[in-house]
Design a protein around this motif. Structure first.
Motif, mmCIF file in Angstrom:
data_model
loop_
_atom_site.group_PDB
_atom_site.id
_atom_site.type_symbol
_atom_site.label_atom_id
_atom_site.label_comp_id
_atom_site.label_asym_id
_atom_site.label_seq_id
_atom_site.Cartn_x
_atom_site.Cartn_y
_atom_site.Cartn_z
ATOM 1 N N UNK A 2 0.855 -1.182 0.000
ATOM 2 C CA UNK A 2 0.000 0.000 0.000
ATOM 3 C C UNK A 2 0.893 1.235 0.000
ATOM 4 N N UNK A 3 0.678 2.124 -0.943
ATOM 5 C CA UNK A 3 1.414 3.372 -1.044
ATOM 6 C C UNK A 3 0.491 4.485 -0.590
ATOM 7 N N UNK A 4 0.877 5.183 0.481
ATOM 8 C CA UNK A 4 0.057 6.249 1.046
ATOM 9 C C UNK A 4 0.753 7.588 0.886
ATOM 10 N N UNK A 5 -0.044 8.631 0.725
ATOM 11 C CA UNK A 5 0.465 9.989 0.724
ATOM 12 C C UNK A 5 -0.581 10.899 1.349
ATOM 13 N N UNK A 6 -0.190 12.114 1.669
ATOM 14 C CA UNK A 6 -1.103 13.114 2.218
ATOM 15 C C UNK A 6 -1.107 14.279 1.243
ATOM 16 N N UNK A 7 -2.199 14.426 0.523
ATOM 17 C CA UNK A 7 -2.306 15.527 -0.428
ATOM 18 C C UNK A 7 -3.668 16.167 -0.351
ATOM 19 N N UNK A 8 -3.725 17.444 0.019
ATOM 20 C CA UNK A 8 -5.018 18.114 0.092
ATOM 21 C C UNK A 8 -5.447 18.676 -1.269
ATOM 22 N N UNK A 9 -4.570 18.572 -2.287
ATOM 23 C CA UNK A 9 -4.900 18.990 -3.650
ATOM 24 C C UNK A 9 -4.500 17.866 -4.608
ATOM 25 N N UNK A 10 -5.426 16.959 -4.920
ATOM 26 C CA UNK A 10 -5.100 15.798 -5.762
ATOM 27 C C UNK A 10 -4.583 16.169 -7.151
ATOM 28 N N UNK A 11 -4.886 17.348 -7.635
ATOM 29 C CA UNK A 11 -4.408 17.767 -8.958
ATOM 30 C C UNK A 11 -2.881 17.826 -9.008
ATOM 31 N N UNK A 12 -2.254 17.990 -7.868
ATOM 32 C CA UNK A 12 -0.799 18.069 -7.827
ATOM 33 C C UNK A 12 -0.132 16.690 -7.869
ATOM 34 N N UNK A 13 -0.931 15.620 -7.834
ATOM 35 C CA UNK A 13 -0.394 14.268 -7.859
ATOM 36 C C UNK A 13 -0.725 13.614 -9.205
ATOM 37 N N UNK A 14 -0.973 14.381 -10.214
ATOM 38 C CA UNK A 14 -1.487 13.849 -11.478
ATOM 39 C C UNK A 14 -0.508 12.974 -12.243
#
Length: 64
Positions: A2-14
């Motif tokens: 499982x790969x987890x991250x914390x991103x409050x703006x998903x557009x930046x993880x595109x």
């Protein structure tokens, strides 16, 4: 795994091509501890198995 991250703006993880779980959705970043709290909450609700590898990658630039 499982790969987890914390991103409050998903557009930046595109550009991330691997499947990931964003524990920051619906949360606002306050401080570093808010990320730890989000990961701990995910662990309690997801209840990963003892032999499952969980990797938390912090930051939009690091996860990509």
């Amino acid at each position: 795994m499982k790969l987890l991250t914390f991103g409050d703006d998903p557009a930046k993880i595109k550009y991330l091509k691997e499947p990931y779980i964003n524990v920051g959705l619906g949360r606002r970043f306050r401080d570093t501890f808010s990320k730890f709290e989000a990961v701990a909450e995910w662990g309690r609700t997801a209840n990963p198995s003892d032999d499952e590898l969980v990797c938390f990658m912090d930051g939009y630039d690091v996860i990509q």
